[in-house]
Design a protein around this motif. Structure first.
Motif, PDB file in Angstrom:
ATOM      1  N   LEU A  32       4.367   4.871   3.804  1.00  0.00           N
ATOM      2  CA  LEU A  32       3.674   6.113   4.134  1.00  0.00           C
ATOM      3  C   LEU A  32       4.514   7.279   3.603  1.00  0.00           C
ATOM      4  O   LEU A  32       5.653   7.467   4.023  1.00  0.00           O
ATOM      5  N   LEU A  33       3.953   8.021   2.648  1.00  0.00           N
ATOM      6  CA  LEU A  33       4.698   9.125   2.035  1.00  0.00           C
ATOM      7  C   LEU A  33       4.333  10.450   2.701  1.00  0.00           C
ATOM      8  O   LEU A  33       3.165  10.687   3.020  1.00  0.00           O
ATOM      9  N   LYS A  34       5.363  11.270   2.885  1.00  0.00           N
ATOM     10  CA  LYS A  34       5.093  12.618   3.385  1.00  0.00           C
ATOM     11  C   LYS A  34       6.100  13.576   2.742  1.00  0.00           C
ATOM     12  O   LYS A  34       7.312  13.325   2.833  1.00  0.00           O
ATOM     13  N   GLY A  35       5.593  14.602   2.076  1.00  0.00           N
ATOM     14  CA  GLY A  35       6.460  15.613   1.464  1.00  0.00           C
ATOM     15  C   GLY A  35       7.477  15.026   0.502  1.00  0.00           C
ATOM     16  O   GLY A  35       8.616  15.485   0.431  1.00  0.00           O
TER      17      GLY A  35
ATOM     18  N   GLY B  87       0.833  -1.196   0.000  1.00  0.00           N
ATOM     19  CA  GLY B  87       0.000   0.000   0.000  1.00  0.00           C
ATOM     20  C   GLY B  87       0.868   1.245   0.000  1.00  0.00           C
ATOM     21  O   GLY B  87       1.913   1.286   0.647  1.00  0.00           O
ATOM     22  N   LEU B  88       0.428   2.246  -0.766  1.00  0.00           N
ATOM     23  CA  LEU B  88       1.146   3.522  -0.810  1.00  0.00           C
ATOM     24  C   LEU B  88       0.183   4.574  -0.282  1.00  0.00           C
ATOM     25  O   LEU B  88      -0.842   4.859  -0.912  1.00  0.00           O
ATOM     26  N   LEU B  89       0.488   5.092   0.883  1.00  0.00           N
ATOM     27  CA  LEU B  89      -0.428   6.026   1.537  1.00  0.00           C
ATOM     28  C   LEU B  89       0.235   7.386   1.715  1.00  0.00           C
ATOM     29  O   LEU B  89       1.466   7.476   1.819  1.00  0.00           O
ATOM     30  N   GLY B  90      -0.581   8.407   1.773  1.00  0.00           N
ATOM     31  CA  GLY B  90      -0.045   9.750   1.978  1.00  0.00           C
ATOM     32  C   GLY B  90      -1.115  10.769   1.651  1.00  0.00           C
ATOM     33  O   GLY B  90      -2.111  10.435   0.999  1.00  0.00           O
ATOM     34  N   SER B  91      -0.894  11.993   2.094  1.00  0.00           N
ATOM     35  CA  SER B  91      -1.909  13.022   1.850  1.00  0.00           C
ATOM     36  C   SER B  91      -1.879  13.428   0.367  1.00  0.00           C
ATOM     37  O   SER B  91      -0.974  13.035  -0.379  1.00  0.00           O
ATOM     38  N   ASN B  92      -2.881  14.224  -0.044  1.00  0.00           N
ATOM     39  CA  ASN B  92      -2.913  14.712  -1.425  1.00  0.00           C
ATOM     40  C   ASN B  92      -1.640  15.488  -1.738  1.00  0.00           C
ATOM     41  O   ASN B  92      -1.183  16.287  -0.918  1.00  0.00           O
ATOM     42  N   GLY B  93      -1.076  15.242  -2.896  1.00  0.00           N
ATOM     43  CA  GLY B  93       0.120  15.970  -3.311  1.00  0.00           C
ATOM     44  C   GLY B  93       1.403  15.443  -2.692  1.00  0.00           C
ATOM     45  O   GLY B  93       2.456  16.076  -2.801  1.00  0.00           O
ATOM     46  N   SER B  94       1.343  14.270  -2.033  1.00  0.00           N
ATOM     47  CA  SER B  94       2.560  13.747  -1.403  1.00  0.00           C
ATOM     48  C   SER B  94       3.464  13.024  -2.402  1.00  0.00           C
ATOM     49  O   SER B  94       4.577  12.629  -2.064  1.00  0.00           O
TER      50      SER B  94
ATOM     51  N   ILE C 193      -0.226   8.714  11.930  1.00  0.00           N
ATOM     52  CA  ILE C 193      -1.372   9.200  11.142  1.00  0.00           C
ATOM     53  C   ILE C 193      -1.547  10.700  11.371  1.00  0.00           C
ATOM     54  O   ILE C 193      -1.789  11.461  10.430  1.00  0.00           O
ATOM     55  N   PHE C 194      -1.366  11.149  12.615  1.00  0.00           N
ATOM     56  CA  PHE C 194      -1.491  12.581  12.889  1.00  0.00           C
ATOM     57  C   PHE C 194      -0.380  13.363  12.195  1.00  0.00           C
ATOM     58  O   PHE C 194      -0.603  14.433  11.643  1.00  0.00           O
ATOM     59  N   ASP C 195       0.831  12.795  12.231  1.00  0.00           N
ATOM     60  CA  ASP C 195       1.980  13.461  11.586  1.00  0.00           C
ATOM     61  C   ASP C 195       1.760  13.645  10.085  1.00  0.00           C
ATOM     62  O   ASP C 195       2.119  14.669   9.500  1.00  0.00           O
ATOM     63  N   VAL C 196       1.180  12.626   9.447  1.00  0.00           N
ATOM     64  CA  VAL C 196       1.035  12.669   7.980  1.00  0.00           C
ATOM     65  C   VAL C 196      -0.250  13.384   7.556  1.00  0.00           C
ATOM     66  O   VAL C 196      -0.241  14.222   6.654  1.00  0.00           O
TER      67      VAL C 196
END
Lengths: 346, 261
Positions: free
Chosen positions: B212-215, B33-40, B233-236
């Protein structure tokens, strides 16, 4: 089963191709006999057979042979190949740009070709003999295509209506440019008007050869890339993931569609809407598979333009420019498709 | 066995870095699974993995060989994509669209053989679009189109399947159906899947490993129960939650604090 099943499931529609081919051959024969001097179909066949075998026709006046072989047949075959070529260009443009309203005329490519040819005429460019006009037409067409695509693209995307609007705007500017050239070139006004309105009068066997070569080349390329074009209908990401080099295929086919348009315009002037109407009719009958759509459109385009030219040459009391006739029929058809598309999107 | 390796991969558009120094390995027979916020950078990373984009730095290796060394058609026999959006330019039938999945296997002037037709039929039945076979795709709803394009990717029959928010337009029933069909292939045929997913519970239920992708960087990786925890989850995503094993769903689950105080 729906009416839109295509060759993938139903097989190649050979019977339909045979019907179109037979209709075209029949039409060429009948049309060759029509005109001020009426000649029967059997006599026309004798003259054509004799012409191709290099023999004289026994029992017929020389005038018959001259009228059919030297005057009517080059015009008729040029009309057929131009019709076929423009229809294949329409298939290519519509498939590449995913736009059912795209054709050489609505994209402004025809006007670009005519402008290039007129400009060459004005400054008397004839550096490559009989190829000069087609080459200048091609340069004009390619430049116009790029300007229209550039004008219509926002964030790398081409909107259907934006593309056509850009094509119409650029074509209007180019038509004004041709008008200006007409104003400057007093002595050659007749030739320039020919490019604006289109005509098959006084065509020669050289014109037949040029349009046949361009039309058949475009058809061969369309057939070669037929399945790639089908897949490109699913969008860039999907087609790339299916192994289609969309960027390369797009470039090759755009150049090919422009080349055949430029050759047709250089020979016969601007003839609009054949490239729009024909693929639509064929898609309605055969479905969207480009592998059957391209050859069917080639044959049907040849038939339609030949009928239109025969009407203006041999049926109407005086000759109406062919481009005017096709625009009169094609314009309302364009409005119909445009309206239908708007309703689908709405 | 390693199927695909992403090695120190970076990608930027002019003036904007989207991905920075990403390294990961996809093993055969696993669901990632590849998870992350929009635009990550999820979609960009997937496009780089499938060869639709070229990395600015680093590389992607399939079976140990760099991706650009594969001819396009061969690559299309190795990996398939279910994109997030699907639009059809002309009204091809559903059957024709799913059959397009066999394109990499059929010679340019060839016709599909019996095997191709069987694979297409099986893919349509598995996803539940067989009854739509003769309908033009342009006349389908968004969800139906999404299922057709999923069946098309399954018909491609590749060792690696890339799903880019593939069930974004689907209801829970059809989402569950597609994920189960895919998971079955992972277990039985050792297919590898990497899926960009927004629904955290869906990811927890199906994925063997989560990135988990972030930035534009990998912020965390591992099992769902280690990655989908309140702090991360809160961090991302910036949303509070509670997590834990759920007996009814049979997986680790996330309860989000939906109402903002």
């Amino acid at each position: 089963m729906s009416g839109n099943q295509s060759v993938m499931k139903r097989g190649v529609p050979w019977l339909f191709f045979l019907f179109l081919t037979a209709s075209l051959v029949g039409l060429v024969v009948v049309s060759s006999g029509m005109g001020y001097l009426a000649i029967s179909p059997s006599q026309v066949v004798d003259i054509i057979v004799a012409g191709f075998s290099g023999q004289d026709v026994a029992g017929l006046p020389d005038t018959f042979g001259y009228v059919v072989w030297d005057v009517r047949l080059p015009r008729i075959l040029t009309a057929a190949f131009v019709g076929g070529g423009l229809a294949v260009a329409g298939v290519l443009f519509q498939a590449i740009l995913l736009n059912p309203l795209a054709d050489p005329y609505t994209l402004g490519v025809s006007s670009g070709a005519a402008f290039g040819a007129c400009l060459g005429l004005l400054v008397n460019l004839s550096f490559l003999g009989s190829c000069s006009v087609p080459l200048l037409a091609f340069s004009g067409a390619v430049t116009t295509l790029f300007v229209v695509l550039w004008l219509a693209s926002v964030d790398g995307r081409l909107g259907t209506n934006t593309l056509i609007l850009s094509g119409v705007i650029v074509a209007a500017i180019l038509s004004a440019g041709i008008g200006f050239i007409k104003h400057l070139a007093d002595e050659q006004v007749g030739v320039i008007i020919f490019w604006l309105m289109g005509s098959f009068a006084s065509k020669t066997w050289l014109d037949v050869a040029m349009t046949a070569a361009a039309g058949c080349f475009a058809l061969a390329v369309a057939l070669f890339y037929g399945r790639d074009l089908n897949i490109m209908a699913l969008g860039h990401r999907t087609s790339e993931s299916l192994g289609v080099d969309t960027s390369r295929t797009r470039k090759i086919l755009l150049v090919c569609g422009t080349l055949v348009t430029a050759t047709c315009v250089a020979v016969s002037g601007i003839i609009g809407f054949i490239g729009l109407i024909t693929p639509h009719l064929m898609r309605f009958i055969l479905g969207p598979d480009n592998r059957s759509l391209a050859p069917a459109s080639f044959l049907a385009g040849a038939i339609l333009l030949l009928i239109a030219d025969t009407i203006t040459r041999a049926v109407l009391p005086s000759e109406v420019p062919i481009g005017v006739l096709t625009a009169l029929i094609g314009g309302p058809f364009f409005c119909y498709i445009f309206r239908k598309k708007q309703q689908e999107q709405g | 066995m390693t199927l695909l390796e992403v090695d120190h991969l970076s990608f930027h558009y002019p003036g904007r870095e989207v991905l920075h120094e990403i390294s990961l390995v996809l093993e055969s027979g696993k669901f990632y699974g590849l998870l992350g916020s929009n635009g990550s950078g999820k979609t960009t990373l997937l496009d780089l993995m499938i060869g639709n984009l070229r990395p600015t730095n680093g590389g992607v290796f399939l079976h140990g060989k760099p991706l650009p060394s594969y001819p396009r058609r061969k690559l299309a026999r190795e990996m398939a994509l279910i994109p997030q959006e699907f639009r059809a330019g002309f009204d091809f039938s559903v059957f024709e669209v799913v059959l397009m999945g066999r394109h990499p296997y059929i010679p340019r002037f060839g016709a599909p053989d019996e095997d191709d037709l069987t694979i297409v039929q099986e893919a349509m039945e598995a996803i539940g679009v067989a009854e739509l076979a003769d309908r033009p795709v342009t006349a389908l709803s968004g969800g139906e189109k999404q299922r057709v394009i999923a069946a098309r990717a399954l018909a491609q029959n590749t060792p690696l399947l890339i799903m880019d928010e593939a069930t974004a337009n689907l209801d829970v029933l059809h989402t569950r159906q597609i994920f189960n069909v895919v998971k079955k292939r992972v277990k039985k045929e050792s297919m590898t899947v990497i899926a960009a997913i927004h629904n955290l519970n869906q990811a927890a239920a199906f994925c063997d490993e989560i990135f988990l992708l972030k930035g534009g960087k990998i912020f965390a990786r591992g099992l769902a129960e280690d990655i989908l925890v309140p702090e991360k989850i809160f961090d991302v995503f910036g949303v509070r939650c509670r997590t834990g094993w759920n007996e009814f769903s049979g997986s680790h689950q996330v309860s989000l604090q939906w109402k903002m105080s």
